[in-house]
Design an enzyme around this catalytic site. Structure first.
Site, PDB file in Angstrom:
ATOM      1  N   CYS A   1       0.803  -1.228   0.000  1.00 23.46           N
ATOM      2  CA  CYS A   1       0.000   0.000   0.000  1.00 23.46           C
ATOM      3  C   CYS A   1       0.831   1.272   0.000  1.00 23.46           C
ATOM      4  O   CYS A   1       0.521   2.220  -0.725  1.00 23.46           O
ATOM      5  CB  CYS A   1      -0.989  -0.014   1.157  1.00 23.46           C
ATOM      6  SG  CYS A   1      -0.250   0.061   2.811  1.00 23.46           S
TER       7      CYS A   1
ATOM      8  N   ASP B   1      -7.105   5.993  -3.797  1.00 20.79           N
ATOM      9  CA  ASP B   1      -6.392   4.842  -3.236  1.00 20.79           C
ATOM     10  C   ASP B   1      -6.038   3.865  -4.351  1.00 20.79           C
ATOM     11  O   ASP B   1      -6.909   3.176  -4.889  1.00 20.79           O
ATOM     12  CB  ASP B   1      -7.265   4.157  -2.187  1.00 20.79           C
ATOM     13  CG  ASP B   1      -6.530   3.045  -1.446  1.00 20.79           C
ATOM     14  OD1 ASP B   1      -5.369   2.762  -1.806  1.00 20.79           O
ATOM     15  OD2 ASP B   1      -7.102   2.460  -0.513  1.00 20.79           O
TER      16      ASP B   1
ATOM     17  N   HIS C   1      -2.962   1.486   6.776  1.00 18.72           N
ATOM     18  CA  HIS C   1      -3.172   1.488   5.331  1.00 18.72           C
ATOM     19  C   HIS C   1      -2.839   2.883   4.826  1.00 18.72           C
ATOM     20  O   HIS C   1      -3.169   3.885   5.457  1.00 18.72           O
ATOM     21  CB  HIS C   1      -4.613   1.125   4.980  1.00 18.72           C
ATOM     22  CG  HIS C   1      -4.869   1.110   3.501  1.00 18.72           C
ATOM     23  ND1 HIS C   1      -4.098   0.369   2.632  1.00 18.72           N
ATOM     24  CD2 HIS C   1      -5.774   1.770   2.728  1.00 18.72           C
ATOM     25  CE1 HIS C   1      -4.537   0.556   1.387  1.00 18.72           C
ATOM     26  NE2 HIS C   1      -5.543   1.410   1.425  1.00 18.72           N
TER      27      HIS C   1
END
Length: 728
Positions: free
Chosen positions: A312, A393, A370
């Site tokens: 991530c 994202d 995250h």
């Protein structure tokens, strides 16, 4: 959104099958209606793009050595140098043309009559800028022009002929300095941080033990802007309908969504391939990356083959680089305890055995951290209340509109859970989902708890102008209070039973409460101390059986390996608060935990009389022994000047370390890896490496030092040092 470049073909000015060269320019076929004037031809000989001046005025210095780079809605200067006879503007007309793919727009060069129009391309010569054999033309694009690589053509026209010159190319970017641009950002300190800064800090770990990691965005590194432009050209949207894609690139909402999808390679020719397993032998381990430039240049040079591997923070950091390079203000944001809600009910279910071991019975999960990106823009497709920071994202979790991307979604919509484009509900769950914990025994539910305070405990980004975290938690949630500098929330949270048993006298349901925390920030290589607090809110004595279990887990999924457990009987008086302490010895986890490992500790209390059970769980990461990096004269160095760097590690443990290796790498500072080795490092002794560093280009660089030893199978400490390189 409107697009101000005409889509019609440029009539007679079609690219020829053969071209002549004149003064370094491509001369396209002229449309002649008469012979040359007896005075001789008037011709454009050379064109000066005034690159240095334009790059300064457009805040694009260093973005490219190959192209003029300018920002939309703001004039840039091009100087035309003529040859042949003197230019007579009353009889010789200059017309410019810009092309983006099959789109084109022609516009005349005029003399100054006022401000540039906002909705059309324009070209103006100011008083004093016209001479007998040259003229400086100020070209301005519409404020909502599309981002991309444009061709510039010059046409000369008179009563006798028309000649077209292929001048060259320029790159047009978004303009956060311009008030009418949707990405306008009013404060200079924000522009410095979110557009111009070429480095950032990524925060990782857990809310009570935050680790920072240096990341080099590198938007000024050679080849990075070219990689960003290539990324647009090979996107699915462009390959399916290039003309439509070119038109829509004027909209930062569309632009951010396209590049978000292109950063991962799941369903396109994207940049990074994700992997969350332990085998990275055919690529680079995600934790070894610290530079977007290295990744983007590898992708570009390989012919758009995905770079292996990312997780991530790698996806987010690369996306942040691309957005900044294209002119969209952006920042990397970390959400601690981020929920991955796969079924859309904004509740994450967790299952535990009656002995406190967490089970993998659901696709839902809570990531310890995250990392995603916020980008800044006005949302013309929504009302003004949703302007500002938008979440995008690029980590491929769930599909949005059929592709692996997420957002842009207004942070204001996430805070209030207002369903607007794009992906609000999924992102709302990530920061504010409830956690439903269930205790199972022989397949039956014997206890459950519900927590609304676990998810999104801390959300942060790098502070403006400072290398420290800025707390963003309250911008995402109205229900969570948090502070980067405080860990009080971790010590006050606890779990309650949802269906406690009644006592023997038939009184109101009895109340039993339990919480578990780790004491301090345990150092990898030392014992781990746990504290369990039991509160008996009832009016009777309780005989309890305590089960406690520790499991290894990855940051983004449920635990999978239990490495320590214990149980004991406990007696608690009415209204008593009882504290229990447990120790996990280093020898009990030495072969299990690594540098980036996380631990899930679950505790279950069972009332031996009523069989009532309550549960709490706590996840934590390990701190690592410190590596020190010192650069002679400080962390600011000049290009092509050698400096000496000292890297040192002192053994902080009460036992010797064998087979110690201290390694140092630095892209743009060192050639290859530098190492120091010791057979045995006694307690309090140090290992060090002295080396010369030299930068070949300006910008932010980084030194990464790691330490490993044979007592542990992997790296046990890592340190990044930021080096600022300035021109000599």
């Amino acid at each position: 959104m409107s697009y101000d470049v005409a889509t019609a073909a440029p009539g007679p000015l079609v690219p020829p099958t053969t071209t002549g060269r004149q003064g370094g320019l491509s001369v396209l076929p002229e449309d002649r209606t008469a012979a040359f004037s007896v005075k001789g031809p008037f011709e454009v000989g050379l064109v000066n793009f005034e690159t240095s001046e334009n790059h300064v005025s457009h805040e694009t210095q260093g973005l490219s050595k190959n192209h003029l780079v300018v920002r939309r809605g703001q004039p840039f200067k091009v100087t035309l140098l003529f040859k042949g006879r003197v230019w007579d503007p009353y009889h010789e007309r200059l017309v410019l043309e810009v092309r983006l793919g099959s789109l084109s727009c022609r516009f005349p060069v005029s003399f100054f009559e006022g401000p540039h129009p906002q909705l059309d391309w324009s070209a103006v010569i100011y008083p004093g800028d016209r001479h007998s054999h040259s003229a400086s033309v100020h070209i301005c694009s519409p404020v909502l022009s599309s981002v991309g690589l444009y061709q510039l053509l010059v046409h000369t026209e008179n009563a006798h002929r028309r000649t077209t010159y292929m001048v060259g190319t320029f790159v047009l970017l978004c303009n956060p300095w311009l008030k009418d641009d949707p990405v306008f950002m009013p404060l200079d300190v924000h522009l410095q941080e979110y557009i111009k800064s070429d480095y950032g800090l990524v925060y990782m770990g857990t809310p009570t033990n935050v680790h920072e990691r240096l990341w080099l965005f590198g938007q000024y590194e050679p080849g990075v802007l070219e990689a960003c432009l290539k990324l647009l050209q090979v996107s699915n949207q462009h390959l399916e309908n290039s003309q439509k894609d070119y038109i829509l690139r004027a909209d930062p909402v569309y632009l951010s969504r396209v590049v978000c999808a292109m950063v991962n390679s799941n369903d396109d020719l994207g940049v990074v391939l994700g992997r969350w397993e332990d085998d990275y032998r055919d690529g680079v381990k995600p934790t070894d990356w610290c530079s977007s430039a290295d990744i983007l240049r590898q992708w570009l040079s390989s012919g758009c083959k995905p770079v292996r591997y990312g997780q991530c923070w790698v996806f987010a950091s690369v996306l942040c680089t691309v957005l900044r390079a294209l002119g969209i203000p952006s920042r990397v944001v970390t959400v601690f305890n981020a929920a991955h809600d796969t079924d859309g009910n904004t509740t994450v279910d967790e299952y535990y055995t009656s002995s406190g071991e967490k089970l993998s019975l659901t696709k839902d999960s809570i990531w310890n951290f995250h990392v995603w990106v916020e980008c800044w823009m006005r949302r013309f497709d929504l009302s003004a209340e949703f302007d500002g920071w938008q979440v995008v994202d690029p980590t491929p979790q769930e599909k949005s509109g059929g592709v692996f991307c997420c957002g842009p979604c207004p942070v204001a919509a996430i805070q209030r859970c207002i369903n607007v484009p794009f992906d609000t509900r999924f992102l709302y769950a990530a920061v504010d989902a409830d956690v439903h914990r269930v205790i199972l025994r022989n397949g039956q539910v014997v206890g459950e708890t519900l927590s609304s305070q676990c998810v999104g405990q801390l959300i942060c980004t790098k502070s403006i102008g400072w290398d420290r975290p800025q707390d963003l938690t309250m911008t995402y949630s109205l229900h969570v209070t948090s502070s980067v500098l405080s860990t009080a929330s971790a010590h006050t949270r606890s779990s309650y039973s949802l269906f406690p048993a009644q006592d023997a006298a038939g009184d109101l349901p009895s109340h039993l409460e339990v919480s578990v925390v780790v004491e301090g920030s345990p150092l990898l290589g030392e014992n781990i101390n746990l504290c369990v607090t039991i509160t008996n809110h009832s009016s009777r004595q309780r005989a309890l059986l305590e089960h406690i279990n520790a499991q290894l887990k990855a940051y983004n999924r449920n635990p999978h390996q239990s490495f320590w457990s214990t149980q004991k009987e406990v007696s608690v008086r009415p209204q008593q608060v009882l504290t229990l302490h447990h120790t996990i010895l280093y020898s009990e986890y030495e072969s299990i935990l690594k540098l980036d490992s996380l631990v899930n500790v679950g505790v279950v209390l069972q009332d031996m009389r009523t069989n009532e059970r309550v549960l709490d769980a706590h996840e934590f990461n390990m701190s690592t022994p410190q590596i020190t990096v010192q650069v002679e004269g400080g962390d600011n160095i000049q290009v092509k000047k050698e400096k000496t760097a000292h890297v040192t590690f002192i053994n902080p443990f009460n036992r010797p370390l064998s087979g110690v290796v201290l390694s140092v790498e630095g892209s743009g500072l060192l050639k290859g890896k530098q190492e120091a080795k010791l057979v045995l490092l006694q307690p309090g002794e140090k290992i060090e490496k002295k080396m010369s560093i030299m930068a070949t280009s300006p910008g932010t660089k980084g030194l990464m030092a790691t330490l490993s030893h044979s007592n542990n199978s992997s790296v046990v400490s890592r340190h990044h040092c930021r080096i600022s390189v300035i021109s000599a």
